[in-house]
Design a protein around this motif. Structure first.
Motif, PDB file in Angstrom:
ATOM      1  N   PRO A  20       0.806  -1.225   0.000  1.00 53.31           N
ATOM      2  CA  PRO A  20       0.000   0.000   0.000  1.00 53.31           C
ATOM      3  C   PRO A  20       0.846   1.285   0.000  1.00 53.31           C
ATOM      4  O   PRO A  20       0.523   2.232  -0.710  1.00 53.31           O
ATOM      5  N   ALA A  21       1.931   1.298   0.750  1.00 49.59           N
ATOM      6  CA  ALA A  21       2.803   2.483   0.756  1.00 49.59           C
ATOM      7  C   ALA A  21       3.466   2.683  -0.601  1.00 49.59           C
ATOM      8  O   ALA A  21       3.604   3.821  -1.071  1.00 49.59           O
ATOM      9  N   ASN A  22       3.877   1.581  -1.257  1.00 48.61           N
ATOM     10  CA  ASN A  22       4.489   1.685  -2.588  1.00 48.61           C
ATOM     11  C   ASN A  22       3.472   2.172  -3.618  1.00 48.61           C
ATOM     12  O   ASN A  22       3.816   2.923  -4.534  1.00 48.61           O
ATOM     13  N   VAL A  23       2.226   1.724  -3.492  1.00 49.53           N
ATOM     14  CA  VAL A  23       1.175   2.166  -4.416  1.00 49.53           C
ATOM     15  C   VAL A  23       0.962   3.671  -4.276  1.00 49.53           C
ATOM     16  O   VAL A  23       0.871   4.390  -5.276  1.00 49.53           O
ATOM     17  N   ALA A  24       0.921   4.175  -3.043  1.00 51.39           N
ATOM     18  CA  ALA A  24       0.760   5.616  -2.823  1.00 51.39           C
ATOM     19  C   ALA A  24       1.914   6.397  -3.451  1.00 51.39           C
ATOM     20  O   ALA A  24       1.702   7.430  -4.093  1.00 51.39           O
ATOM     21  N   GLU A  25       3.133   5.887  -3.300  1.00 49.61           N
ATOM     22  CA  GLU A  25       4.291   6.552  -3.906  1.00 49.61           C
ATOM     23  C   GLU A  25       4.239   6.458  -5.429  1.00 49.61           C
ATOM     24  O   GLU A  25       4.568   7.419  -6.132  1.00 49.61           O
ATOM     25  N   LEU A  26       3.817   5.324  -5.955  1.00 51.05           N
ATOM     26  CA  LEU A  26       3.678   5.159  -7.405  1.00 51.05           C
ATOM     27  C   LEU A  26       2.654   6.141  -7.962  1.00 51.05           C
ATOM     28  O   LEU A  26       2.881   6.765  -9.009  1.00 51.05           O
ATOM     29  N   GLU A  27       1.550   6.298  -7.265  1.00 56.70           N
ATOM     30  CA  GLU A  27       0.525   7.263  -7.698  1.00 56.70           C
ATOM     31  C   GLU A  27       1.089   8.683  -7.693  1.00 56.70           C
ATOM     32  O   GLU A  27       0.845   9.463  -8.622  1.00 56.70           O
ATOM     33  N   ARG A  28       1.855   9.008  -6.656  1.00 51.56           N
ATOM     34  CA  ARG A  28       2.451  10.343  -6.571  1.00 51.56           C
ATOM     35  C   ARG A  28       3.439  10.582  -7.714  1.00 51.56           C
ATOM     36  O   ARG A  28       3.407  11.612  -8.388  1.00 51.56           O
ATOM     37  N   LEU A  29       4.298   9.600  -7.979  1.00 45.96           N
ATOM     38  CA  LEU A  29       5.328   9.757  -9.003  1.00 45.96           C
ATOM     39  C   LEU A  29       4.766   9.791 -10.422  1.00 45.96           C
ATOM     40  O   LEU A  29       5.311  10.479 -11.287  1.00 45.96           O
ATOM     41  N   THR A  30       3.713   9.015 -10.665  1.00 43.59           N
ATOM     42  CA  THR A  30       3.148   8.949 -12.009  1.00 43.59           C
ATOM     43  C   THR A  30       2.028   9.955 -12.248  1.00 43.59           C
ATOM     44  O   THR A  30       1.622  10.175 -13.386  1.00 43.59           O
ATOM     45  N   GLY A  31       1.524  10.549 -11.160  1.00 43.68           N
ATOM     46  CA  GLY A  31       0.434  11.505 -11.297  1.00 43.68           C
ATOM     47  C   GLY A  31      -0.886  10.852 -11.686  1.00 43.68           C
ATOM     48  O   GLY A  31      -1.767  11.503 -12.235  1.00 43.68           O
ATOM     49  N   ALA A  32      -1.004   9.554 -11.412  1.00 46.24           N
ATOM     50  CA  ALA A  32      -2.219   8.816 -11.777  1.00 46.24           C
ATOM     51  C   ALA A  32      -2.597   7.861 -10.658  1.00 46.24           C
ATOM     52  O   ALA A  32      -1.718   7.281 -10.015  1.00 46.24           O
ATOM     53  N   THR A  36      -6.108   4.086 -12.960  1.00 48.95           N
ATOM     54  CA  THR A  36      -5.744   4.757 -14.215  1.00 48.95           C
ATOM     55  C   THR A  36      -4.409   4.239 -14.729  1.00 48.95           C
ATOM     56  O   THR A  36      -4.245   3.977 -15.926  1.00 48.95           O
ATOM     57  N   LEU A  37      -3.452   4.085 -13.834  1.00 46.49           N
ATOM     58  CA  LEU A  37      -2.136   3.587 -14.239  1.00 46.49           C
ATOM     59  C   LEU A  37      -2.246   2.170 -14.798  1.00 46.49           C
ATOM     60  O   LEU A  37      -1.678   1.871 -15.849  1.00 46.49           O
ATOM     61  N   PHE A  38      -2.987   1.306 -14.110  1.00 50.52           N
ATOM     62  CA  PHE A  38      -3.165  -0.065 -14.590  1.00 50.52           C
ATOM     63  C   PHE A  38      -3.824  -0.051 -15.963  1.00 50.52           C
ATOM     64  O   PHE A  38      -3.382  -0.760 -16.880  1.00 50.52           O
ATOM     65  N   SER A  39      -4.841   0.778 -16.143  1.00 50.57           N
ATOM     66  CA  SER A  39      -5.526   0.876 -17.443  1.00 50.57           C
ATOM     67  C   SER A  39      -4.587   1.345 -18.536  1.00 50.57           C
ATOM     68  O   SER A  39      -4.599   0.812 -19.645  1.00 50.57           O
ATOM     69  N   ARG A  40      -3.760   2.338 -18.237  1.00 46.36           N
ATOM     70  CA  ARG A  40      -2.868   2.834 -19.296  1.00 46.36           C
ATOM     71  C   ARG A  40      -1.742   1.855 -19.601  1.00 46.36           C
ATOM     72  O   ARG A  40      -1.284   1.781 -20.747  1.00 46.36           O
TER      73      ARG A  40
END
Length: 113
Positions: A20-32, A36-40
């Motif tokens: 969960p912490a990595n997902v939050a950081e991934l969302e922050r870094l990718t802006g998605a 949305t990231l999985f879809s793209r």
């Protein structure tokens, strides 16, 4: 509990896990958001940096030090053909999204609360 994905990258097999912490950081870094990231990624409408960040953060979530994860990504992901990196990033996201196909295939990975 989060399930990890195990696959060869560069020099050995490694555990990849988006906590969960990595997902939050991934969302922050990718802006998605993760959906949305999985879809793209599925639609192959990703940014090149998306794949590197998915792999790097999943290595960290799998127990690797951030320094080692950054090194592996720099050597074995960045600048490599997409047909080598895309399947790994997709497999990591699929494990997060769908869990394990088979419970025998799943490796539990404890997530700190």
């Amino acid at each position: 509990m989060t399930l990890s994905h195990r696959e060869f990258l560069g020099d050995a097999e490694h555990d990849f896990c988006l906590t969960p912490a990595n997902v939050a950081e991934l969302e922050r870094l990718t802006g998605a958001g993760i959906g949305t990231l999985f879809s793209r990624v599925i639609a192959r409408a990703f940014y090149l940096s998306d794949l590197a960040e998915i792999i790097r953060l999943a290595l960290i979530g799998g127990g690797m030090s951030p320094e080692r994860a950054l090194h592996l990504v720099g050597v074995y992901v960045t600048g490599r053909p997409l047909n080598e990196t895309y399947p790994l990033a997709l497999a990591i996201l699929e494990r997060l999204w769908f869990g394990a196909d088979d419970q025998a295939d799943a490796e539990p990975h404890e997530v700190a609360a």
